[in-house]
Design a protein around this motif. Structure first.
Motif, mmCIF file in Angstrom:
data_model
loop_
_atom_site.group_PDB
_atom_site.id
_atom_site.type_symbol
_atom_site.label_atom_id
_atom_site.label_comp_id
_atom_site.label_asym_id
_atom_site.label_seq_id
_atom_site.Cartn_x
_atom_site.Cartn_y
_atom_site.Cartn_z
ATOM 1 N N VAL A 175 0.839 -1.198 0.000
ATOM 2 C CA VAL A 175 0.000 0.000 0.000
ATOM 3 C C VAL A 175 0.873 1.246 0.000
ATOM 4 O O VAL A 175 1.750 1.413 0.848
ATOM 5 N N SER A 176 0.623 2.110 -0.979
ATOM 6 C CA SER A 176 1.259 3.423 -0.974
ATOM 7 C C SER A 176 0.296 4.369 -0.266
ATOM 8 O O SER A 176 -0.827 4.585 -0.727
ATOM 9 N N THR A 177 0.722 4.894 0.884
ATOM 10 C CA THR A 177 -0.165 5.778 1.652
ATOM 11 C C THR A 177 0.085 7.233 1.246
ATOM 12 O O THR A 177 1.096 7.543 0.614
ATOM 13 N N GLY A 178 -0.800 8.118 1.642
ATOM 14 C CA GLY A 178 -0.582 9.547 1.400
ATOM 15 C C GLY A 178 0.445 10.074 2.402
ATOM 16 O O GLY A 178 0.582 9.528 3.508
ATOM 17 N N GLY A 179 1.145 11.122 2.011
ATOM 18 C CA GLY A 179 2.226 11.647 2.862
ATOM 19 C C GLY A 179 1.784 12.038 4.264
ATOM 20 O O GLY A 179 2.577 12.022 5.206
ATOM 21 N N GLY A 180 0.480 12.373 4.425
ATOM 22 C CA GLY A 180 0.006 12.839 5.726
ATOM 23 C C GLY A 180 -0.640 11.752 6.571
ATOM 24 O O GLY A 180 -1.120 12.012 7.676
ATOM 25 N N ALA A 181 -0.619 10.522 6.075
ATOM 26 C CA ALA A 181 -1.296 9.431 6.798
ATOM 27 C C ALA A 181 -0.664 9.162 8.157
ATOM 28 O O ALA A 181 -1.293 8.577 9.035
ATOM 29 N N VAL A 182 0.574 9.599 8.315
ATOM 30 C CA VAL A 182 1.313 9.298 9.552
ATOM 31 C C VAL A 182 0.865 10.149 10.740
ATOM 32 O O VAL A 182 1.206 9.863 11.884
ATOM 33 N N VAL A 183 0.104 11.190 10.453
ATOM 34 C CA VAL A 183 -0.197 12.172 11.496
ATOM 35 C C VAL A 183 -1.238 11.660 12.494
ATOM 36 O O VAL A 183 -1.155 11.939 13.682
ATOM 37 N N ARG A 184 -2.168 10.881 12.029
ATOM 38 C CA ARG A 184 -3.208 10.369 12.942
ATOM 39 C C ARG A 184 -2.756 9.075 13.612
ATOM 40 O O ARG A 184 -2.527 8.060 12.916
ATOM 41 N N PRO A 185 -2.692 9.058 14.941
ATOM 42 C CA PRO A 185 -2.250 7.843 15.642
ATOM 43 C C PRO A 185 -3.057 6.599 15.262
ATOM 44 O O PRO A 185 -2.508 5.505 15.141
ATOM 45 N N ILE A 186 -4.355 6.770 15.042
ATOM 46 C CA ILE A 186 -5.189 5.609 14.698
ATOM 47 C C ILE A 186 -4.689 4.923 13.427
ATOM 48 O O ILE A 186 -4.738 3.706 13.299
ATOM 49 N N ASN A 187 -4.148 5.722 12.499
ATOM 50 C CA ASN A 187 -3.657 5.127 11.248
ATOM 51 C C ASN A 187 -2.482 4.185 11.513
ATOM 52 O O ASN A 187 -2.305 3.185 10.818
ATOM 53 N N TRP A 188 -1.678 4.508 12.517
ATOM 54 C CA TRP A 188 -0.544 3.630 12.841
ATOM 55 C C TRP A 188 -1.031 2.290 13.372
ATOM 56 O O TRP A 188 -0.401 1.266 13.162
ATOM 57 N N ARG A 189 -2.156 2.337 14.107
ATOM 58 C CA ARG A 189 -2.708 1.070 14.591
ATOM 59 C C ARG A 189 -3.031 0.154 13.417
ATOM 60 O O ARG A 189 -2.804 -1.046 13.458
ATOM 61 N N TYR A 190 -3.546 0.739 12.367
ATOM 62 C CA TYR A 190 -3.894 -0.049 11.188
ATOM 63 C C TYR A 190 -2.634 -0.452 10.414
ATOM 64 O O TYR A 190 -2.439 -1.609 10.072
ATOM 65 N N MET A 191 -1.770 0.538 10.149
ATOM 66 C CA MET A 191 -0.614 0.250 9.279
ATOM 67 C C MET A 191 0.343 -0.736 9.933
ATOM 68 O O MET A 191 0.929 -1.578 9.259
ATOM 69 N N ASN A 192 0.490 -0.634 11.245
ATOM 70 C CA ASN A 192 1.451 -1.518 11.897
ATOM 71 C C ASN A 192 0.878 -2.898 12.239
ATOM 72 O O ASN A 192 1.528 -3.713 12.866
#
Ligand code: ADP
Ligand code: S3P
Length: 290
Positions: A175-192
């Motif tokens: 998955v290529s994410t958008g450059g700003g996807a890292v800002v929301r902590p919830i997104n890390w729960r999903y990505m990691n």
């Protein structure tokens, strides 16, 4: 209004992800070139731009069919093998250790998430998704820049989170994410839930790349004054200050400066997407084999 649109952006209604994921991307070749590269004004051109097209930066010869466990770690690529072969062998070697876990590429805009992500998906036999494209499809094919303009950034971010949530429950995806996807902590729960890979590219190189292709599709780079390179560089610098810490939450990091040092290149712009993909696999390998 936003609530109405949000409702219409149910993933199930706009993209049959499961079905698409069953079809590994097929449009990629192992040797990725910078197609459609526009010529930059001379002062913005990298010192050795033509070197982007070099198939490989070679240091030593290698007679074995088994490549070193870490071709880039050793700082020396075998002279007689194309990067594509090295990449494919490394992918075959680590694929069983992935257990189908998804790979999420994070990084500033222009860091090569899409370019490198496509290469990785091809060699691993994974499906490739670009989260921006999925968001666009969810909003009736509306371009990201238009989504920002019509509905605002938080609407975009909500949809981004929803896309990442959905993708994180799947397997064998790059998955290529958008450059700003890292800002929301919830997104890390999903990505990691999968393996996140941060493509760490110096701002100067990012600004060069983005200037070459234009900022039309990147709304956060609009509204700056000055020439294209300067305004892009300035805006990227601000975003970098806001986000640099967030990127370090990635499970693995691919630093172009480190690759350049290992290969003896003095300019990160000389590093091919294939070499970056190899380094990504090397970093992923050290995580999965831990
Ligand atoms: N290693 C590289 N060397 C030179 N240009 C590159 C490299 N990787 C990507 N690019 C170019 O930079 C631009 C942005 O790349 P892209 O993969 O779309 O980045 P992202 O998905 O992170 O925004 C594209 O024009 C692409 O061709
Ligand atoms: O950095 C950002 O906040 C953004 C990056 C873009 O994706 P790319 O990183 O693919 O350009 C896109 O998601 C949107 O314009 C916002």
């Amino acid at each position: 209004m936003d609530a109405l649109i949000s409702q219409s952006v149910q993933l199930s209604t706009w993209v049959d992800l499961e079905k698409m994921a069953r079809t590994p991307s097929s449009s990629l070749r192992f040797t990725q070139r910078c197609r459609g590269q526009q010529r930059l004004p001379k002062r913005l051109q990298p010192k050795r731009a033509a070197a982007w097209y070099r198939p490989v930066s070679l240091k030593i010869s290698c007679s074995s069919e088994n490549y070193p466990a870490s071709v880039l770690e050793s700082g020396s690529l075998p002279a007689s093998f194309d990067q594509a072969v090295i990449l494919k062998n490394k992918a075959d070697e680590i694929e069983p250790y992935l257990d189908g876990r998804c790979i999420f590429l994070v990084g500033m805009m222009g860091s090569g998430k899409t370019t490198v992500g496509r290469i990785l998906s091809e060699v691993l036999g994974y499906s490739f998704f670009d989260s921006d494209k999925l968001i666009e499809q969810g909003v009736g094919g509306t371009a990201v820049a238009e989504i920002f303009k019509l509905y605002g950034e938080s609407f975009f971010r909500d949809n981004e989170t929803e896309v990442l949530r959905k993708l994180s429950s799947m397997h064998r995806l790059v998955v290529s994410t958008g450059g700003g996807a890292v800002v929301r902590p919830i997104n890390w729960r999903y990505m990691n839930k999968g393996i996140s890979v941060w493509l760490d590219v110096p701002l100067e190189a990012l600004a060069r790349r983005i200037t070459a292709v234009g900022t039309d599709s990147r709304p956060l780079l609009h509204n700056e004054s000055g020439d294209a390179y300067t305004k892009t560089f300035r805006r990227l610098s601000t975003l970098w200050e806001e986000r640099s810490e967030a990127y370090t939450k990635a499970i693995t990091t691919v630093s172009l400066e480190n690759i350049a040092a290992k290969l003896g290149d003095e300019d990160v712009c000389d590093i091919t997407p294939t070499a970056i993909a190899i380094e990504a696999l090397v970093q992923i390998e050290s995580f999965v084999k831990k």
